[in-house]
Design a protein around this motif. Structure first.
Motif, PDB file in Angstrom:
ATOM      1  N   GLU A 358       0.839  -1.190   0.000  1.00 62.56           N
ATOM      2  CA  GLU A 358       0.000   0.000   0.000  1.00 62.56           C
ATOM      3  C   GLU A 358       0.877   1.244   0.000  1.00 62.56           C
ATOM      4  O   GLU A 358       2.038   1.206   0.451  1.00 62.56           O
ATOM      5  N   GLY A 359       0.310   2.349  -0.467  1.00 64.84           N
ATOM      6  CA  GLY A 359       1.108   3.564  -0.605  1.00 64.84           C
ATOM      7  C   GLY A 359       1.507   4.200   0.714  1.00 64.84           C
ATOM      8  O   GLY A 359       2.619   4.731   0.839  1.00 64.84           O
ATOM      9  N   ASP A 360       0.621   4.155   1.689  1.00 66.43           N
ATOM     10  CA  ASP A 360       0.890   4.812   2.975  1.00 66.43           C
ATOM     11  C   ASP A 360       1.417   3.800   3.982  1.00 66.43           C
ATOM     12  O   ASP A 360       0.653   3.107   4.645  1.00 66.43           O
ATOM     13  N   GLY A 361       2.731   3.727   4.090  1.00 66.02           N
ATOM     14  CA  GLY A 361       3.329   2.769   5.021  1.00 66.02           C
ATOM     15  C   GLY A 361       3.147   3.131   6.473  1.00 66.02           C
ATOM     16  O   GLY A 361       3.326   2.291   7.357  1.00 66.02           O
ATOM     17  N   ALA A 362       2.754   4.390   6.747  1.00 69.70           N
ATOM     18  CA  ALA A 362       2.594   4.834   8.131  1.00 69.70           C
ATOM     19  C   ALA A 362       1.145   4.757   8.602  1.00 69.70           C
ATOM     20  O   ALA A 362       0.859   5.056   9.767  1.00 69.70           O
ATOM     21  N   ALA A 363       0.227   4.358   7.723  1.00 68.60           N
ATOM     22  CA  ALA A 363      -1.185   4.294   8.096  1.00 68.60           C
ATOM     23  C   ALA A 363      -1.391   3.307   9.230  1.00 68.60           C
ATOM     24  O   ALA A 363      -0.660   2.321   9.372  1.00 68.60           O
ATOM     25  N   SER A 364      -2.398   3.572  10.061  1.00 70.38           N
ATOM     26  CA  SER A 364      -2.647   2.696  11.209  1.00 70.38           C
ATOM     27  C   SER A 364      -3.283   1.377  10.808  1.00 70.38           C
ATOM     28  O   SER A 364      -3.111   0.362  11.492  1.00 70.38           O
ATOM     29  N   GLY A 365      -4.042   1.377   9.689  1.00 69.96           N
ATOM     30  CA  GLY A 365      -4.707   0.160   9.270  1.00 69.96           C
ATOM     31  C   GLY A 365      -4.610  -0.068   7.775  1.00 69.96           C
ATOM     32  O   GLY A 365      -4.275   0.842   7.008  1.00 69.96           O
ATOM     33  N   ALA A 366      -4.884  -1.296   7.367  1.00 70.48           N
ATOM     34  CA  ALA A 366      -4.851  -1.647   5.941  1.00 70.48           C
ATOM     35  C   ALA A 366      -6.135  -1.180   5.264  1.00 70.48           C
ATOM     36  O   ALA A 366      -7.206  -1.151   5.878  1.00 70.48           O
ATOM     37  N   SER A 367      -6.034  -0.819   3.993  1.00 72.85           N
ATOM     38  CA  SER A 367      -7.196  -0.327   3.256  1.00 72.85           C
ATOM     39  C   SER A 367      -7.514  -1.158   2.015  1.00 72.85           C
ATOM     40  O   SER A 367      -8.465  -0.844   1.295  1.00 72.85           O
ATOM     41  N   SER A 368      -6.748  -2.187   1.744  1.00 75.26           N
ATOM     42  CA  SER A 368      -6.980  -3.032   0.569  1.00 75.26           C
ATOM     43  C   SER A 368      -6.961  -4.488   0.986  1.00 75.26           C
ATOM     44  O   SER A 368      -6.632  -4.820   2.129  1.00 75.26           O
TER      45      SER A 368
END
Length: 513
Positions: A358-368
């Motif tokens: 995923e593009g945002d490695g710092a996101a708190s959760g997965a989106s895909s």
């Protein structure tokens, strides 16, 4: 929103994976300016038969494939909707006993049955698997693991999915709810039995995901309508929406054994124990120290919290500090992001063995969902070619892989259980299944669950089935099997073989046999 808080959110994980998709079967015939919603099925029932053969179970099986529609009517006999189906019926010599017939469907709510149809037990199969990468070209092939040797099969698409639709767009909402959906399947099954003369055949239901919710309700409806089932196969179940009530911790508890299995698979925990032994250890922890700690809420002493976090870290591969910061409650999207964060990867929802980026490695959760990404294209493209070229079914209707409407937000989640007191959105349809088993003591149930399924965790299914309060004499009618696979157990070729053998044995194990 936490996927383990609120019945709708738990299903949203799966629905988001397969967002509404509609594909025209014959776009070249579409008139200028015509929209998909304007193309409706015919009130007259259609039927297109083609002849085929497949080699399975060591023999060649000749069969008829039928692609067609069943007209659904209201209480006054007025046609209201058309349900699309594909049936596979093996040749039967004159004088041979009636073959079993099994009705298959996926769930959603709002999903067609394309996934079960194209990737599990039909005579043909798209060879998807855990090693398949998104974009891989796969071709439909004969399926040696077909169940056609044991049962005829009918794959049904729910109203508003596939080629199934209402005749008047205003009537769609009449089919979007727990009880109305199951009533439509009850009517469709009875209609199929009627027009094909199959009343004396052994009868089975095979539902996956929300399809298990449907099976639980439909089993009792069919009984009341004079149709006695011989058995039900539940794959990746969601039965008790009350487990997901806000303020309760049951869904957090349910996820822990799946987290443990996923961490074991990806080598983030000690693998000196086998997968089943590691999972069993996680079960005991989840029902013991973990449940007791969560029950104390903010009164949980720091020392006990730290001790539980340490145990949980050993089982799930998550850092102790992360578990403490999360107050011991980790939502699935965060687990999928956190376990392999150091590698820049996320886990799948439907099957945590699948990984992606995923593009945002710092996101708190997965989106895909890497699992959904890997299988959707090959299955959809193969089906649309197969239905037109092999089964010769031609229509101007679009094929809705999933409903063009997001049904989760408009679904009627209320339910009238066996006691007649209407339940709200936190319905427990396991009560319907239990009542059907009590009323039909010969009916058997086979539950199939995957260790790597974060959409409908196996530990929740165990809990629901153990709380049906079955009498001792009927508990032997319920069998629970577990597989080293995910939500779609059949995606893994090894598990496909095993589940084929288990379901085959279940179908053969009828009292008269």
């Amino acid at each position: 929103m936490y996927p383990w808080r609120g019945g709708i959110a738990a299903l949203a994980l799966l629905a988001a994976t397969f967002a509404p998709v509609s594909v025209r079967a014959e776009a070249d015939k579409q008139e200028a300016g015509e929209t998909a919603s304007e193309i409706r099925p015919s009130v007259a029932e259609r039927r297109v038969d083609t002849r085929h053969s497949v080699t399975a179970d060591g023999r060649k099986i000749a069969y008829t494939a039928t692609a067609g529609t069943l007209t659904l009517r209201d209480g006054e006999g007025h046609p209201k909707a058309s349900m699309f189906y594909v049936a596979y019926v093996a040749d039967r010599a004159k004088g041979e006993p009636e073959r079993p017939v099994t009705f298959f469907y996926n769930g959603g709510p709002g999903s067609s049955s394309i996934w079960l149809h194209m990737a599990s037990f039909a005579p043909v199969r798209v060879p998807v698997g855990i090693d398949v990468k998104p974009g891989t070209a796969l071709r439909l092939a004969p399926n040696p693991e077909t169940l056609l040797g044991q049962t005829d099969m009918v794959f049904l698409d729910a109203v508003s999915t596939g080629y199934s639709d209402v005749f008047d767009p205003k009537d769609g909402k009449a089919y979007w709810g727990h009880d109305s959906d199951s009533a439509s399947f009850t009517q469709a099954i009875r209609r199929y039995l009627e027009i094909n003369g199959r009343w004396q055949s052994p009868k089975y239901l095979f539902g996956e995901s929300y399809g298990t919710t449907r099976s639980a309700i439909t089993s009792l409806m069919l009984h009341k309508a004079g149709v006695e089932l011989d058995g039900i196969v539940l794959m990746s179940s969601i039965l008790n929406f009350a487990q997901q009530a806000p303020g309760l911790d049951r869904m957090a508890i349910n996820q822990v054994p799946t987290y443990a299995a996923s961490a074991w698979y990806h080598g983030k925990v000690d693998r000196s124990l086998s997968l089943p032994d590691h999972v069993e250890k996680a079960r005991r922890f989840a029902e013991g120290a973990y449940t007791q700690a969560l029950a104390k809420g903010h009164d949980l002493p720091d020392a006990e919290r730290d001790a539980v976090a340490a145990q949980m870290a050993v089982l799930t591969g998550l850092p102790v500090d992360y578990l403490v910061q999360s107050q011991l409650r980790v939502m699935p999207s965060r687990f999928r992001k956190e376990l392999l964060r150091g590698e820049g990867k996320v886990l799948g929802v439907l099957d945590t063995r699948f990984t992606g980026y995923e593009g945002d490695g710092a996101a708190s959760g997965a989106s895909s969902d890497p699992a959904g990404d890997a299988i959707s294209g090959p299955i959809i493209s193969s089906f649309l070619t197969y239905i037109r070229e092999d089964l010769k079914y031609r229509t101007d209707q679009p094929y809705h892989v999933s409903s063009p409407k997001n049904l989760l937000g408009i679904w009627d989640w209320s339910h009238i259980p066996p006691d007649g007191e209407k339940q709200n959105s936190l319905a427990d349809v396991a009560l319907d299944l239990a009542e059907a088993m009590r009323r039909n003591p010969a009916m058997r149930v086979l539950s199939l669950s995957g260790y790597y399924d974060l959409s409908t965790p196996f530990f929740a299914t165990e809990y629901d089935l153990s709380h049906m309060l079955l009498p001792k004499d009927l508990r032997g009618n319920l069998t629970e099997n577990f597989y080293d696979s995910g939500h779609m157990i059949y995606l893994d070729p090894c598990s496909l073989k095993r589940v084929h053998d288990d379901v085959s044995a279940f179908l053969k194990d009828r009292p008269e046999n």
